[in-house]
Design a protein around this motif. Structure first.
Motif, PDB file in Angstrom:
ATOM      1  N   LEU A 168       2.774   9.806  -0.189  1.00 11.55           N
ATOM      2  CA  LEU A 168       2.216  10.182   1.116  1.00 11.55           C
ATOM      3  C   LEU A 168       0.733   9.827   1.190  1.00 11.55           C
ATOM      4  O   LEU A 168       0.254   9.307   2.202  1.00 11.55           O
ATOM      5  CB  LEU A 168       2.393  11.686   1.354  1.00 11.55           C
ATOM      6  CG  LEU A 168       3.828  12.212   1.497  1.00 11.55           C
ATOM      7  CD1 LEU A 168       3.824  13.728   1.620  1.00 11.55           C
ATOM      8  CD2 LEU A 168       4.506  11.594   2.710  1.00 11.55           C
ATOM      9  N   THR A 169       0.010  10.086   0.097  1.00 14.22           N
ATOM     10  CA  THR A 169      -1.432   9.837   0.074  1.00 14.22           C
ATOM     11  C   THR A 169      -1.738   8.344   0.056  1.00 14.22           C
ATOM     12  O   THR A 169      -2.690   7.884   0.718  1.00 14.22           O
ATOM     13  CB  THR A 169      -2.064  10.524  -1.147  1.00 14.22           C
ATOM     14  OG1 THR A 169      -1.706  11.908  -1.142  1.00 14.22           O
ATOM     15  CG2 THR A 169      -3.572  10.395  -1.130  1.00 14.22           C
ATOM     16  N   SER A 208       2.078   4.507  -6.805  1.00 17.36           N
ATOM     17  CA  SER A 208       2.343   4.451  -5.363  1.00 17.36           C
ATOM     18  C   SER A 208       1.571   3.323  -4.694  1.00 17.36           C
ATOM     19  O   SER A 208       2.121   2.592  -3.851  1.00 17.36           O
ATOM     20  CB  SER A 208       1.976   5.797  -4.721  1.00 17.36           C
ATOM     21  OG  SER A 208       2.735   6.840  -5.285  1.00 17.36           O
ATOM     22  N   LEU A 209       0.292   3.158  -5.058  1.00 18.67           N
ATOM     23  CA  LEU A 209      -0.498   2.063  -4.489  1.00 18.67           C
ATOM     24  C   LEU A 209       0.046   0.710  -4.932  1.00 18.67           C
ATOM     25  O   LEU A 209       0.118  -0.233  -4.129  1.00 18.67           O
ATOM     26  CB  LEU A 209      -1.959   2.197  -4.923  1.00 18.67           C
ATOM     27  CG  LEU A 209      -2.804   3.251  -4.203  1.00 18.67           C
ATOM     28  CD1 LEU A 209      -4.175   3.370  -4.858  1.00 18.67           C
ATOM     29  CD2 LEU A 209      -2.965   2.900  -2.717  1.00 18.67           C
ATOM     30  N   ARG A 210       0.468   0.612  -6.184  1.00 20.03           N
ATOM     31  CA  ARG A 210       0.997  -0.652  -6.709  1.00 20.03           C
ATOM     32  C   ARG A 210       2.248  -1.061  -5.929  1.00 20.03           C
ATOM     33  O   ARG A 210       2.419  -2.237  -5.577  1.00 20.03           O
ATOM     34  CB  ARG A 210       1.301  -0.504  -8.198  1.00 20.03           C
ATOM     35  CG  ARG A 210       1.645  -1.831  -8.880  1.00 20.03           C
ATOM     36  CD  ARG A 210       1.759  -1.664 -10.388  1.00 20.03           C
ATOM     37  NE  ARG A 210       0.460  -1.399 -11.003  1.00 20.03           N
ATOM     38  CZ  ARG A 210       0.087  -0.217 -11.482  1.00 20.03           C
ATOM     39  NH1 ARG A 210       0.913   0.809 -11.449  1.00 20.03           N
ATOM     40  NH2 ARG A 210      -1.119  -0.062 -12.003  1.00 20.03           N
ATOM     41  N   GLU A 211       3.107  -0.097  -5.659  1.00 18.25           N
ATOM     42  CA  GLU A 211       4.339  -0.390  -4.925  1.00 18.25           C
ATOM     43  C   GLU A 211       4.043  -0.839  -3.498  1.00 18.25           C
ATOM     44  O   GLU A 211       4.663  -1.790  -2.995  1.00 18.25           O
ATOM     45  CB  GLU A 211       5.233   0.857  -4.918  1.00 18.25           C
ATOM     46  CG  GLU A 211       5.830   1.172  -6.278  1.00 18.25           C
ATOM     47  CD  GLU A 211       6.518   2.528  -6.342  1.00 18.25           C
ATOM     48  OE1 GLU A 211       7.111   2.855  -7.386  1.00 18.25           O
ATOM     49  OE2 GLU A 211       6.451   3.276  -5.343  1.00 18.25           O
ATOM     50  N   LEU A 212       3.078  -0.187  -2.847  1.00 23.73           N
ATOM     51  CA  LEU A 212       2.715  -0.579  -1.484  1.00 23.73           C
ATOM     52  C   LEU A 212       2.056  -1.960  -1.461  1.00 23.73           C
ATOM     53  O   LEU A 212       2.330  -2.784  -0.576  1.00 23.73           O
ATOM     54  CB  LEU A 212       1.755   0.450  -0.875  1.00 23.73           C
ATOM     55  CG  LEU A 212       2.364   1.780  -0.423  1.00 23.73           C
ATOM     56  CD1 LEU A 212       1.267   2.713   0.080  1.00 23.73           C
ATOM     57  CD2 LEU A 212       3.385   1.556   0.691  1.00 23.73           C
ATOM     58  N   PHE A 213       1.187  -2.225  -2.426  1.00 24.44           N
ATOM     59  CA  PHE A 213       0.496  -3.513  -2.478  1.00 24.44           C
ATOM     60  C   PHE A 213       1.459  -4.666  -2.770  1.00 24.44           C
ATOM     61  O   PHE A 213       1.284  -5.773  -2.249  1.00 24.44           O
ATOM     62  CB  PHE A 213      -0.606  -3.471  -3.536  1.00 24.44           C
ATOM     63  CG  PHE A 213      -1.878  -2.806  -3.071  1.00 24.44           C
ATOM     64  CD1 PHE A 213      -1.961  -2.199  -1.828  1.00 24.44           C
ATOM     65  CD2 PHE A 213      -3.011  -2.785  -3.871  1.00 24.44           C
ATOM     66  CE1 PHE A 213      -3.121  -1.593  -1.392  1.00 24.44           C
ATOM     67  CE2 PHE A 213      -4.190  -2.182  -3.453  1.00 24.44           C
ATOM     68  CZ  PHE A 213      -4.238  -1.574  -2.203  1.00 24.44           C
TER      69      PHE A 213
END
Length: 637
Positions: free
Chosen positions: A600-601, A427-432
């Motif tokens: 979400l997190t 999830s963080l990778r996709e947002l970054f």
């Protein structure tokens, strides 16, 4: 055999310790060592029975095994079948199948092997397995199977007498204990559950039998020392110790001294309540854990009243089992064995089919089996086997080429931690990526992401490499570091955790690196997908009954200690615990997010002030320098 009040008292001490430990009664953190007391007692009694019969030329395998079956199996069958009938109407289908599978292993006395094989990081929690405690019965039964074979062979081949057996037992116990210490370090789960690394404890009981004739003086003093040692074990030992290992010698030695002394003159030994506890200790051991687990599953919150109620229920069921099952003197083991065959056939069927599925709504079943039906997605979410190393991948390091390469034309962030870093990684990778940021990942189970990591060797090797090699040599090429862990494991060592986190942050600041700490998320006492399924089934909010308060306490403490660096992700009431039509639970097990929950997190993480501050900083260093690093980083750690 003359009745020994001291051995019966040892049974009482052992079962009291185990129950109070399992029921989380304060000051009994070492109660788990009651199992080791039982092992020494069993070793003493079985060695005495077998050797005395061998030396009298009266030993037969049929008689020995038949008596063990009639003594142990009926009460176990009664407990297992009663549990399966009750749980049919309580447990969700997948949970019920899990219990049925464990029932088969328990009845066949191989549950220790099953639990060893299924002791991976994401396997069902031990506190939700009502038959977990049968692993110790399986170890004892396996010892009963092997011991007479070895002793008979030694007598036939070498014509052993008691002195020869004593020497053999002493040498065997020393060798096995040395091997156990080594094995506990390389494979702690196997060492804990399997007979080879537990057998030395039962052999110690055999030594007590073979040596008791040699003790002529100071019996009362030796017995007093033994009881004192056992009392200290129950209070001062704790489950954070490696087990079995050097500390296991303490309860084994204490029990050994009591048995060796054969001192029955202490007045407390003959107290009726104490002796009765010893007599019904087996039934009490069988019943206390299923009672505790069932209460947890129903969401009954821990309290003094809760503990007293569970103790009363356990004693009532144990009384019924002891009086009406265990005390029956079966004339033949054939009927007992036949009952086991029928019971195992039934449990195999129950574990293969969701026979109680019709009791629940279809959507309830769908929610409760989310993780089982999305294993491949879960591996992708965690980056398992590549950038996330669990016990299943022991000995394999992270893949540097895929996990640690630095991008010349982008900001580079590093996510470091345990599974609580891994479940956020996708999830963080996709947002970054949407922000033009490259995210590297180094995560492993078995230790926390601290500068002086302690724990599983594979995990420690990875964390030490990241801090002391990778980060140190590439500090000018890294724009930010995200530290994430399941901090709740250190709730009993809060001061040390704070100190270690400060040392880690200071180390990174000395390298002129910006870092944030992802906080402790909420944790539950049973898998959240089961909680969500029950909430859907009953149309009622139940999750507060299953919250582990330690996660709240630790999150609040760390938030105060690391204000400017700390990202609070503890779930608020505003977070939707089930996605829309897909009904995906927010979490899968007791503490890990699903991809839905991680999304979400992750959004919450990048929106908070500490992360915004790190994201806003300018590029560091000359990105072209990464080319030399990348060429030297093709091998795995």
């Amino acid at each position: 055999m003359k009745f020994r009040y001291d051995i019966n008292a040892l049974r009482a001490i052992a079962v009291i310790g185990v129950i109070l430990y399992h029921f989380k009664v304060p000051y009994f953190d070492g109660g788990f060592s009651g199992v080791d007391i039982f092992y020494v007692i069993s070793g003493y009694l079985m060695t005495k029975i077998v050797i005395e019969a061998i030396l009298k030329n009266t030993f037969t395998f049929r008689d020995f095994y038949s008596k063990r079956i009639r003594r142990i199996v009926p009460a176990l069958i009664f407990m297992v079948l009663t549990l399966l009938i009750v749980d049919f109407f309580i447990l969700l289908p997948s949970d019920y199948q899990y219990v049925a599978k464990n029932s088969t292993a328990s009845l066949l006395f191989v549950s220790n092997i099953l639990y060893w094989q299924s002791s991976g990081y994401f396997d069902p929690s031990s506190e939700l397995n009502p038959l977990l405690h049968t692993w110790s019965l399986s170890v004892e039964w396996q010892f009963y199977l092997i011991l007479p074979i070895i002793l008979v062979l030694l007598n036939k081949v070498f014509k052993f007498n008691k002195h020869h057996y004593l020497l053999f037992f002493i040498i065997s116990s020393v060798i096995i204990f040395i091997i156990t210490r080594y094995f506990t370090r390389i494979n702690p789960q196997a060492s804990f559950y399997l007979l080879p690394t537990r057998s030395w404890e039962m052999i110690a009981g055999g030594i007590a039998y073979l040596a008791e004739d040699h003790l002529k003086r100071y019996k009362k003093g030796i017995a007093f020392i033994g009881y004192t040692v056992l009392a200290a074990c129950l209070i001062f030992l704790n489950s954070n110790l490696n087990w079995p290992d050097i500390y296991t010698l303490i309860p084994v030695f204490g029990t050994f001294l009591v048995i060796l002394a054969n001192q029955n003159q202490f007045s407390f030994l003959k107290l009726y309540a104490f002796q009765y506890l010893g007599k019904m200790s087996y039934s009490l051991y069988l019943w206390h854990w299923p009672v505790f687990v069932t209460a947890n599953y129903l969401g009954i919150q821990s309290s003094f009243t809760f503990t007293v109620l569970l103790l009363i229920i356990s004693f009532i069921l144990a009384y019924v089992s002891y009086t009406y099952i265990e005390s029956i003197r079966f004339q033949s083991s054939k009927y007992v064995v036949a009952t086991v065959v029928v019971a195992c056939t039934s449990t195999l069927v129950l574990s293969s089919y969701s026979l109680n599925e019709g009791i629940f709504k279809p959507r309830t079943v769908q929610i409760s089996t989310y993780t089982a039906n999305h294993r491949d997605e879960r591996k992708k979410q965690f980056n398992t086997g590549c950038c996330f190393i669990s016990s299943y991948f022991a000995g394999k390091g992270i893949d540097k080429e895929r996990c640690l390469e630095l991008e010349p034309n982008k900001k580079n962030f590093l996510l470091i931690g345990d599974s609580h870093a891994a479940h956020l990684s996708q999830s963080l990778r996709e947002l970054f990526e949407r922000k033009g940021i490259h995210l590297n990942q180094a995560s492993a189970t078995g230790c926390l992401p601290l500068i002086n990591a302690d724990g599983n060797n594979d995990c420690v090797d990875i964390i030490n490499y990241i801090y002391k090699d990778y980060i140190k040599n590439n500090a000018d090429l890294i724009d930010g570091i995200i530290i994430s862990g399941n901090w709740i494991g250190e709730v009993e060592n809060k001061e040390q955790l704070i100190k270690d986190l400060r040392n880690t942050i200071n180390y990174l600041q000395e390298l002129n690196l910006k870092a944030v700490i992802v906080g402790q998320n909420e944790t539950y006492t049973m898998p959240f997908e089961s909680i969500a399924a029950l909430e859907y089934e009953h149309n009622k909010i139940l999750r507060t009954n299953y919250i582990d308060d330690d996660s709240y306490i630790l999150n609040d403490l760390l938030k105060q200690e690391f204000k400017d660096l700390y990202i609070d992700i503890y779930n608020s009431k505003s977070v939707k615990h089930l996605s829309g039509e897909d009904v995906i639970p927010y979490m899968s097990d007791e503490n890990h997010f699903t991809k839905y929950g991680a999304d979400l997190t992750a959004s919450k993480i990048i929106s908070q002030k500490p992360m915004k501050k790190v994201l806003a900083q300018h590029y560091r260093g000359n990105r072209m320098n990464t080319q030399g690093f990348n060429k030297g980083s093709r091998s795995t750690l």
